[in-house]
Design a protein around this motif. Structure first.
Motif, PDB file in Angstrom:
ATOM      1  N   LEU A   1       2.507   7.218  12.257  1.00  0.00           N
ATOM      2  CA  LEU A   1       2.505   5.809  11.869  1.00  0.00           C
ATOM      3  C   LEU A   1       1.629   4.964  12.783  1.00  0.00           C
ATOM      4  CD1 LEU A   1       3.523   3.490  10.129  1.00  0.00           C
ATOM      5  CD2 LEU A   1       5.547   3.354  11.595  1.00  0.00           C
ATOM      6  N   ASP A   2       1.729   5.186  14.087  1.00  0.00           N
ATOM      7  CA  ASP A   2       0.917   4.396  15.019  1.00  0.00           C
ATOM      8  C   ASP A   2      -0.568   4.632  14.786  1.00  0.00           C
ATOM      9  OD1 ASP A   2       3.147   3.285  16.209  1.00  0.00           O
ATOM     10  OD2 ASP A   2       3.319   4.868  17.721  1.00  0.00           O
ATOM     11  N   ALA A   3      -0.934   5.893  14.536  1.00  0.00           N
ATOM     12  CA  ALA A   3      -2.335   6.205  14.267  1.00  0.00           C
ATOM     13  C   ALA A   3      -2.786   5.560  12.965  1.00  0.00           C
ATOM     14  CB  ALA A   3      -2.528   7.717  14.212  1.00  0.00           C
ATOM     15  N   PHE A   4      -1.902   5.533  11.965  1.00  0.00           N
ATOM     16  CA  PHE A   4      -2.234   4.897  10.692  1.00  0.00           C
ATOM     17  C   PHE A   4      -2.521   3.407  10.893  1.00  0.00           C
ATOM     18  CE2 PHE A   4      -0.618   2.336   7.141  1.00  0.00           C
ATOM     19  CZ  PHE A   4      -1.458   2.761   6.129  1.00  0.00           C
ATOM     20  N   LYS A   5      -1.640   2.707  11.592  1.00  0.00           N
ATOM     21  CA  LYS A   5      -1.829   1.267  11.817  1.00  0.00           C
ATOM     22  C   LYS A   5      -3.119   1.012  12.589  1.00  0.00           C
ATOM     23  CE  LYS A   5       3.065  -0.065  11.849  1.00  0.00           C
ATOM     24  NZ  LYS A   5       4.160  -0.693  12.645  1.00  0.00           N
ATOM     25  N   ARG A   6      -3.340   1.804  13.620  1.00  0.00           N
ATOM     26  CA  ARG A   6      -4.531   1.612  14.453  1.00  0.00           C
ATOM     27  C   ARG A   6      -5.804   1.887  13.664  1.00  0.00           C
ATOM     28  NH1 ARG A   6      -2.844   4.503  18.061  1.00  0.00           N
ATOM     29  NH2 ARG A   6      -3.817   6.500  17.514  1.00  0.00           N
ATOM     30  N   THR A   7      -5.807   2.954  12.869  1.00  0.00           N
ATOM     31  CA  THR A   7      -7.001   3.334  12.107  1.00  0.00           C
ATOM     32  C   THR A   7      -7.345   2.283  11.054  1.00  0.00           C
ATOM     33  OG1 THR A   7      -6.551   5.681  12.439  1.00  0.00           O
ATOM     34  CG2 THR A   7      -8.008   5.086  10.616  1.00  0.00           C
ATOM     35  N   MET A   8      -6.343   1.820  10.310  1.00  0.00           N
ATOM     36  CA  MET A   8      -6.611   0.850   9.252  1.00  0.00           C
ATOM     37  C   MET A   8      -7.065  -0.484   9.840  1.00  0.00           C
ATOM     38  SD  MET A   8      -6.201   2.989   6.992  1.00  0.00           S
ATOM     39  CE  MET A   8      -6.989   1.856   5.845  1.00  0.00           C
ATOM     40  N   THR A   9      -6.442  -0.895  10.933  1.00  0.00           N
ATOM     41  CA  THR A   9      -6.835  -2.162  11.562  1.00  0.00           C
ATOM     42  C   THR A   9      -8.280  -2.104  12.039  1.00  0.00           C
ATOM     43  OG1 THR A   9      -4.542  -2.557  12.264  1.00  0.00           O
ATOM     44  CG2 THR A   9      -6.271  -3.808  13.376  1.00  0.00           C
ATOM     45  N   GLN A  10      -8.667  -0.970  12.629  1.00  0.00           N
ATOM     46  CA  GLN A  10     -10.043  -0.821  13.100  1.00  0.00           C
ATOM     47  C   GLN A  10     -11.021  -0.725  11.936  1.00  0.00           C
ATOM     48  OE1 GLN A  10      -9.866   2.618  15.644  1.00  0.00           O
ATOM     49  NE2 GLN A  10      -8.935   1.509  17.356  1.00  0.00           N
TER      50      GLN A  10
ATOM     51  N   ARG B   1       4.135  -3.304   7.992  1.00  0.00           N
ATOM     52  CA  ARG B   1       5.516  -2.870   8.045  1.00  0.00           C
ATOM     53  C   ARG B   1       5.759  -1.753   7.038  1.00  0.00           C
ATOM     54  NH1 ARG B   1       5.368  -5.182  12.109  1.00  0.00           N
ATOM     55  NH2 ARG B   1       6.677  -6.909  12.887  1.00  0.00           N
ATOM     56  N   VAL B   2       6.600  -0.802   7.399  1.00  0.00           N
ATOM     57  CA  VAL B   2       6.998   0.280   6.508  1.00  0.00           C
ATOM     58  C   VAL B   2       8.166  -0.198   5.653  1.00  0.00           C
ATOM     59  CG1 VAL B   2       7.857   2.645   6.357  1.00  0.00           C
ATOM     60  CG2 VAL B   2       6.278   2.012   8.182  1.00  0.00           C
ATOM     61  N   ILE B   3       8.048  -0.044   4.332  1.00  0.00           N
ATOM     62  CA  ILE B   3       9.127  -0.470   3.437  1.00  0.00           C
ATOM     63  C   ILE B   3       9.651   0.691   2.592  1.00  0.00           C
ATOM     64  CG2 ILE B   3       8.368  -2.869   3.327  1.00  0.00           C
ATOM     65  CD1 ILE B   3       7.041  -2.239   0.662  1.00  0.00           C
ATOM     66  N   GLY B   4       9.112   1.875   2.795  1.00  0.00           N
ATOM     67  CA  GLY B   4       9.569   3.040   2.045  1.00  0.00           C
ATOM     68  C   GLY B   4       8.813   4.269   2.494  1.00  0.00           C
ATOM     69  N   ALA B   5       9.042   5.378   1.810  1.00  0.00           N
ATOM     70  CA  ALA B   5       8.361   6.622   2.144  1.00  0.00           C
ATOM     71  C   ALA B   5       6.867   6.484   1.848  1.00  0.00           C
ATOM     72  CB  ALA B   5       8.960   7.776   1.343  1.00  0.00           C
ATOM     73  N   LYS B   6       6.078   6.426   2.923  1.00  0.00           N
ATOM     74  CA  LYS B   6       4.622   6.261   2.824  1.00  0.00           C
ATOM     75  C   LYS B   6       4.251   4.992   2.064  1.00  0.00           C
ATOM     76  CE  LYS B   6       3.874  11.267   3.069  1.00  0.00           C
ATOM     77  NZ  LYS B   6       5.294  11.653   3.092  1.00  0.00           N
ATOM     78  N   LEU B   7       5.122   3.996   2.140  1.00  0.00           N
ATOM     79  CA  LEU B   7       4.921   2.715   1.459  1.00  0.00           C
ATOM     80  C   LEU B   7       4.931   1.608   2.502  1.00  0.00           C
ATOM     81  CD1 LEU B   7       4.633   1.727  -1.521  1.00  0.00           C
ATOM     82  CD2 LEU B   7       7.080   1.215  -1.462  1.00  0.00           C
TER      83      LEU B   7
ATOM     84  N   GLY C   1       0.818  -1.206   0.000  1.00  0.00           N
ATOM     85  CA  GLY C   1       0.000   0.000   0.000  1.00  0.00           C
ATOM     86  C   GLY C   1       0.852   1.256   0.000  1.00  0.00           C
ATOM     87  N   ARG C   2       0.312   2.309  -0.617  1.00  0.00           N
ATOM     88  CA  ARG C   2       0.993   3.610  -0.641  1.00  0.00           C
ATOM     89  C   ARG C   2       0.001   4.686  -0.218  1.00  0.00           C
ATOM     90  NH1 ARG C   2       2.476   7.632  -4.848  1.00  0.00           N
ATOM     91  NH2 ARG C   2       1.221   6.453  -6.346  1.00  0.00           N
ATOM     92  N   LEU C   3       0.379   5.474   0.758  1.00  0.00           N
ATOM     93  CA  LEU C   3      -0.469   6.560   1.238  1.00  0.00           C
ATOM     94  C   LEU C   3      -0.238   7.771   0.341  1.00  0.00           C
ATOM     95  CD1 LEU C   3      -2.496   7.188   3.489  1.00  0.00           C
ATOM     96  CD2 LEU C   3      -0.593   8.097   4.837  1.00  0.00           C
ATOM     97  N   ILE C   4      -1.303   8.198  -0.350  1.00  0.00           N
ATOM     98  CA  ILE C   4      -1.189   9.272  -1.340  1.00  0.00           C
ATOM     99  C   ILE C   4      -1.338  10.616  -0.634  1.00  0.00           C
ATOM    100  CG2 ILE C   4      -1.982  10.110  -3.577  1.00  0.00           C
ATOM    101  CD1 ILE C   4      -0.905   7.232  -3.547  1.00  0.00           C
ATOM    102  N   THR C   5      -0.220  11.144  -0.176  1.00  0.00           N
ATOM    103  CA  THR C   5      -0.208  12.434   0.491  1.00  0.00           C
ATOM    104  C   THR C   5       1.205  12.991   0.497  1.00  0.00           C
ATOM    105  OG1 THR C   5      -0.695  13.602   2.559  1.00  0.00           O
ATOM    106  CG2 THR C   5       0.141  11.368   2.761  1.00  0.00           C
ATOM    107  N   ASP C   6       1.312  14.306   0.532  1.00  0.00           N
ATOM    108  CA  ASP C   6       2.613  14.944   0.652  1.00  0.00           C
ATOM    109  C   ASP C   6       2.835  15.474   2.064  1.00  0.00           C
ATOM    110  OD1 ASP C   6       0.748  16.931   0.626  1.00  0.00           O
ATOM    111  OD2 ASP C   6       1.678  18.132  -0.961  1.00  0.00           O
TER     112      ASP C   6
END
Length: 282
Positions: A52-61, A72-78, A42-47
């Protein structure tokens, strides 16, 4: 001894070794294909920066999966998402588009032989509404023709009665391109009709250039002289929630359940001449 070792090291050429390659084609790999098949990138489309913690928590919920998911983070917003059951993975794919803080999360499947840095999701499915179609130009074939240049057609919602305000289609859109605002359609009588487009669950996008992921203030897609001409897009592209849809579908199902012919048109009346000729025959 030390001088001899130093002399040998000075003769080594690192780039010669770097130009060599290691052949692993015949080496057995214990990586499970089933595990790779349950991955998504997945790639988060934003500049903008994000938590990160909020992202993981929000998507899981938001996904509310039966089993857990490892992120896991594998790149910039990736990111890479590891699921543990195919139903959870399919649920996430079918529920697209997903957003975090109104920013699109573009997802793509993993073949297995890609390097993480090469995986760059560039498409995402959206439900698009084609508004103001003529009543006699709402067939699936018409819809396919209208949306050919917009993106890959994934699904067309049924429209059995042709009475709705719009036709609804699911398209796989290139998120690097500006959002289409309308389609000009030429009818069989030569008229040019404007078909407006609206997007369901549309994330944050630029009102200057129409591309997702940044604001007008941070837009770099247009030269300054074009930016001074004003905004080319507006929030009317975002479709409003469909209220009362369930009752409408129940009504359609009742009509479809009827065993009689749905549409019976009035037969054409015979002309007086033909009726007279017929009356005189023996």
């Amino acid at each position: 001894m030390a001088e001899e070792l130093a002399n040998q090291c000075s003769k080594l050429r690192l780039h010669d070794q770097e130009n060599e390659f290691v052949d692993v084609g015949e080496v057995e790999d214990d990586v499970s294909e089933e595990r790779i098949a349950l991955m998504l990138v997945g790639r988060l489309i934003t500049d903008r920066n994000y938590n990160l913690d909020a992202f993981k928590r929000t998507m899981t919920q938001a996904w509310s999966l039966a089993r857990r998911v490892v992120i896991r983070v594998i790149g910039a917003k990736l990111f890479v998402f590891q699921f543990f059951h195919w139903k959870d993975r399919e649920k996430v794919l079918e529920g697209r588009p997903w957003c975090f803080e109104n920013n699109l999360l573009a997802l793509s499947e993993v073949a297995g032989n890609e390097q993480p840095s090469d995986v760059m999701p560039m498409h995402s499915p959206f439900w698009v509404r084609l508004e103001n179609l003529p009543f006699n130009r709402r067939s699936d074939n018409i819809v396919k023709t209208i949306t050919t240049s917009m993106g890959e057609l994934l699904e067309i919602e049924n429209d059995d009665l042709g009475l709705d305000k719009y036709r609804r289609v699911k398209l796989n859109l290139d998120i690097s391109k500006p959002l289409r605002r309308f389609v000009n359609m030429r009818d069989n009588d030569g008229r040019v009709l404007r078909i407006d487009l609206k997007y369901e669950r549309m994330p944050f996008f630029c009102l200057m250039c129409g591309v997702m992921g940044h604001s007008e203030r941070d837009c770099l897609n247009l030269p300054e002289e074009e930016q001074n001409q004003g905004l080319g897009w507006n929030l009317r592209l975002r479709a409003t929630p469909r209220k009362g849809r369930h009752k409408l579908m129940e009504e359609v199902e009742e009509v479809k359940a009827c065993r009689k012919i749905l549409f019976i048109s009035k037969p054409e009346a015979k002309s007086e001449n033909k009726e007279g000729e017929g009356a005189g025959l023996i």
